[in-house]
Design an enzyme around this catalytic site. Structure first.
Site, PDB file in Angstrom:
ATOM      1  CB  THR A   1      10.509   6.591  -6.137  1.00 28.87           C
ATOM      2  OG1 THR A   1      10.793   5.132  -5.770  1.00 28.87           O
ATOM      3  CG2 THR A   1      10.664   6.854  -7.289  1.00 28.87           C
TER       4      THR A   1
ATOM      5  CB  THR B   1       8.519  -8.528  -3.000  1.00 26.92           C
ATOM      6  OG1 THR B   1       7.718  -9.087  -2.237  1.00 26.92           O
ATOM      7  CG2 THR B   1       9.408  -7.404  -2.287  1.00 26.92           C
TER       8      THR B   1
ATOM      9  CG  LEU C   1       3.793   2.294   2.891  1.00 26.50           C
ATOM     10  CD1 LEU C   1       2.737   2.422   3.959  1.00 26.50           C
ATOM     11  CD2 LEU C   1       3.334   1.145   1.828  1.00 26.50           C
TER      12      LEU C   1
ATOM     13  CD  GLN D   1      23.092 -16.763 -22.362  1.00 31.14           C
ATOM     14  OE1 GLN D   1      23.199 -16.136 -21.421  1.00 31.14           O
ATOM     15  NE2 GLN D   1      23.865 -17.709 -22.629  1.00 31.14           N
ATOM     16  CB  ILE D   2      19.937 -12.917 -27.898  1.00 31.59           C
ATOM     17  CG1 ILE D   2      18.637 -13.925 -27.742  1.00 31.59           C
ATOM     18  CG2 ILE D   2      19.885 -12.412 -29.358  1.00 31.59           C
ATOM     19  CD1 ILE D   2      17.238 -13.322 -28.000  1.00 31.59           C
TER      20      ILE D   2
ATOM     21  CD  GLU E   1       4.316   1.386  -7.168  1.00 27.96           C
ATOM     22  OE1 GLU E   1       2.958   0.971  -7.604  1.00 27.96           O
ATOM     23  OE2 GLU E   1       4.609   2.406  -7.941  1.00 27.96           O
TER      24      GLU E   1
ATOM     25  NE  ARG F   1      28.030 -12.073 -33.053  1.00 24.51           N
ATOM     26  CZ  ARG F   1      29.373 -11.971 -33.133  1.00 24.51           C
ATOM     27  NH1 ARG F   1      30.103 -10.930 -33.665  1.00 24.51           N
ATOM     28  NH2 ARG F   1      30.225 -12.748 -32.146  1.00 24.51           N
TER      29      ARG F   1
HETATM   30  N1  COS Z   1      -7.880  -2.024  -0.975  1.00 23.55           N
HETATM   31  C1  COS Z   1      -8.684  -1.263  -0.010  1.00 23.55           C
HETATM   32  N2  COS Z   1      -8.321  -1.782   1.478  1.00 23.55           N
HETATM   33  C2  COS Z   1      -7.393  -2.827   1.581  1.00 23.55           C
HETATM   34  C3  COS Z   1      -6.847  -3.366   0.670  1.00 23.55           C
HETATM   35  C4  COS Z   1      -6.914  -2.866  -0.778  1.00 23.55           C
HETATM   36  N3  COS Z   1      -6.405  -3.406  -1.697  1.00 23.55           N
HETATM   37  N4  COS Z   1      -5.904  -4.234   1.068  1.00 23.55           N
HETATM   38  C5  COS Z   1      -6.158  -4.213   2.171  1.00 23.55           C
HETATM   39  N5  COS Z   1      -7.191  -3.406   2.653  1.00 23.55           N
HETATM   40  C6  COS Z   1      -7.609  -3.213   4.092  1.00 23.55           C
HETATM   41  C7  COS Z   1      -8.313  -4.452   4.563  1.00 23.55           C
HETATM   42  O1  COS Z   1      -9.357  -4.664   4.276  1.00 23.55           O
HETATM   43  C8  COS Z   1      -8.121  -4.251   6.097  1.00 23.55           C
HETATM   44  O2  COS Z   1      -9.296  -3.300   6.444  1.00 23.55           O
HETATM   45  P1  COS Z   1     -10.080  -3.821   7.563  1.00 23.55           P
HETATM   46  O3  COS Z   1      -9.427  -3.823   8.871  1.00 23.55           O
HETATM   47  O4  COS Z   1     -11.257  -2.924   7.813  1.00 23.55           O
HETATM   48  O5  COS Z   1     -10.781  -5.311   7.301  1.00 23.55           O
HETATM   49  C9  COS Z   1      -7.017  -3.322   6.232  1.00 23.55           C
HETATM   50  O6  COS Z   1      -6.809  -2.844   4.964  1.00 23.55           O
HETATM   51  C10 COS Z   1      -5.783  -4.321   6.563  1.00 23.55           C
HETATM   52  O7  COS Z   1      -5.438  -5.207   5.572  1.00 23.55           O
HETATM   53  P2  COS Z   1      -4.817  -6.399   5.817  1.00 23.55           P
HETATM   54  O8  COS Z   1      -5.415  -7.217   7.116  1.00 23.55           O
HETATM   55  O9  COS Z   1      -4.997  -7.489   4.594  1.00 23.55           O
HETATM   56  O10 COS Z   1      -3.226  -6.137   6.337  1.00 23.55           O
HETATM   57  P3  COS Z   1      -1.885  -6.902   6.420  1.00 23.55           P
HETATM   58  O11 COS Z   1      -1.349  -6.064   7.178  1.00 23.55           O
HETATM   59  O12 COS Z   1      -2.187  -8.343   6.799  1.00 23.55           O
HETATM   60  O13 COS Z   1      -1.107  -7.089   5.024  1.00 23.55           O
HETATM   61  C11 COS Z   1      -0.382  -6.663   2.903  1.00 23.55           C
HETATM   62  C12 COS Z   1      -1.235  -6.300   4.080  1.00 23.55           C
HETATM   63  C13 COS Z   1       0.751  -7.612   2.923  1.00 23.55           C
HETATM   64  C14 COS Z   1      -1.013  -6.993   1.757  1.00 23.55           C
HETATM   65  C15 COS Z   1       0.465  -5.187   2.776  1.00 23.55           C
HETATM   66  O14 COS Z   1       1.045  -4.797   3.950  1.00 23.55           O
HETATM   67  C16 COS Z   1       1.458  -4.794   1.601  1.00 23.55           C
HETATM   68  O15 COS Z   1       0.687  -4.523   0.579  1.00 23.55           O
HETATM   69  N6  COS Z   1       2.680  -4.871   1.786  1.00 23.55           N
HETATM   70  C17 COS Z   1       3.650  -4.621   0.678  1.00 23.55           C
HETATM   71  C18 COS Z   1       3.619  -3.058   0.740  1.00 23.55           C
HETATM   72  C19 COS Z   1       4.280  -2.595  -0.464  1.00 23.55           C
HETATM   73  O16 COS Z   1       3.884  -2.792  -1.754  1.00 23.55           O
HETATM   74  N7  COS Z   1       5.244  -1.691  -0.146  1.00 23.55           N
HETATM   75  C20 COS Z   1       5.928  -1.243  -1.201  1.00 23.55           C
HETATM   76  C21 COS Z   1       6.373   0.111  -0.919  1.00 23.55           C
HETATM   77  S1  COS Z   1       5.579   1.510  -1.433  1.00 23.55           S
HETATM   78  S2  COS Z   1       6.278   1.659  -3.184  1.00 23.55           S
END
Ligand code: COS
Length: 384
Positions: free
Chosen positions: A157, A366, A124, A337-338, A364, A269
């Protein structure tokens, strides 16, 4: 939901023994060599650890979320790199197919993931798209029965070991944000797919990450997850909801291990003529850690049960990941620390855990992304 307590107990005992007898003794060696010995990987396969959460009909154990987090608590009691190797097959590297895959995609890939014959990775993040996952730029252009992928994925990963990648890419060129993103299964060895060098990391030696680069990489259209364009971002979010509960569970397991080590050390200890465990300032650190672990454990089990009940756990998964990963960082800090001066030495292993667990507050999603998810869901629910 626990389907059969006796079967679960046997599984947990088996995992616990494997962790104690086979993995713990290898922790320092794996950290030094940055490699998990093949014989341990083979034993993990025999135990079925690659397929804990893959449905039984595809060769996995089909554990419920509650059963899976109980297993993860046990797996957490050793270096997180061991879990990392099979965790993507149970989590982010397979769940896109489990949750949204077509019947053919499930039949073709899940048995290989469940047995550990192939490793799955989740692609992603990109150089310019991390927390803002919806801003990703990797493109997938349709060309007859193929999609042509171009772009770079970062910090992936298990990419060096992976046999397949779940890749989120933009199928609608001019789209912005979450719309226009689709998810693909891309096999290792597909022409146009290349891997960068293995990144050097702060901790979790033995678990590997690298860039995954697509240059006119032709992926069969049949590998579009679910056979549907433009729902790939949602697939990724659903995968991460489950993944976050699992990360919270491993945080609990590792914290229990670190606290156990710290308690044993504090009772052995001696300073000022008695074990340091008898000093109240040490006791405060032990007690705070115990209470916080208990809270995190309870949250993880509750979130897992809700998911098993079919409820939307976006908020609970984020709460559990946020609290458990921060808790784990605090427990690691107190454990060092311990141990005092010994805590700073590689020989005692606790500094290794301190470095290893730092990642839990980052990947996954922050801590800050979990806060954002929780608050947004609260505001939306109130507005409805
Ligand atoms: N389950 C199902 N659908 C989801 C969802 C979930 N948990 N979260 C969001 N959606 C859907 C929303 O409903 C929306 O759909 P609609 O457009 O049909 O309404 C769509 O996905 C977009 O969601 P949203 O508008 O919330 O997206 P944003 O870009 O504003 O933000 C965050 C989303 C910040 C929550 C997201 O980008 C995120 O989780 N970022 C972190 C990414 C991550 O964890 N990366 C780690 C690396 S991968 S190991």
């Amino acid at each position: 939901m626990i389907r059969d307590q006796e079967t679960v107990n046997i599984l947990l005992d088996t995992i616990s023994r494997f962790v104690r007898e086979r993995l713990v003794p290898q922790e320092a060696h794996v950290a030094e060599t940055d490699q998990i010995p093949q014989e341990l990987v083979d034993e993990m396969k025999e135990l079925g650890l690659f397929g804990l959460s893959i449905p039984e009909e595809y060769g996995g154990m089909g554990l419920t979320m509650e059963e899976e987090v109980l297993a993860t608590f046990e797996i957490g009691k050793t270096s997180p790199c061991f879990r990392s190797l099979f965790a993507t097959n149970n989590g982010i590297g397979a769940q896109g197919i489990v949750i949204d895959g077509t019947p053919e995609q499930k039949r073709h890939y899940l048995p290989k993931l469940a047995s550990g014959e192939i490793i799955g990775a989740f692609a992603l993040t990109e150089p310019d798209s991390g927390s803002d996952a919806a801003s990703l730029r990797t493109s997938a252009r349709r060309d007859s029965d193929f999609y042509v992928l171009n772009g770079t994925k970062r910090y992936i990963t298990n990419a060096p070991e992976a046999g397949i990648f779940t890749v989120m890419a933009r199928t609608t060129p001019d789209s912005r944000g979450a719309q226009g993103i689709s998810a693909f299964i891309v096999e290792r060895g597909t022409p146009g797919l290349a891997l960068g060098p293995i990144d050097k990391k702060m901790g979790q030696k033995g678990a590997h990450i690298c860039d995954v680069i697509f240059e006119d990489c032709r992926v069969p259209a049949a590998n579009l997850i679910g056979g549907r364009e433009e729902v790939g971002f949602k697939t990724a979010m659903k995968v991460l909801d489950k993944g976050r509960i699992n990360i919270a569970a491993v945080c609990v397991g590792v914290a229990e291990r670190m606290l156990d080590d710290a308690l044993r050390y504090a009772m052995e200890r001696k300073q000022f003529g008695k074990p340091i465990a008898e000093f109240q300032l040490i006791q405060a650190m032990l007690a705070d850690s115990k209470a916080e672990i208990y809270a995190a454990r309870s949250m993880v089990i509750d979130a897992a049960r809700r998911r098993d009940d079919g409820l939307d756990v976006g908020t609970e998964a984020a709460c559990a990941k946020l609290f458990a990963s921060e808790m784990c960082g605090r427990v690691a800090d107190r454990a060092v620390q311990i141990f005092g001066g010994a805590g700073y030495l590689a020989e005692y292993g606790i500094e290794r855990f301190y470095r290893d667990v730092r990642l839990f507050r980052i990947f996954e999603g922050t801590t800050q992304i979990q806060q954002l998810v929780i608050a947004r869901n609260m505001i939306r629910a109130q507005a409805d």
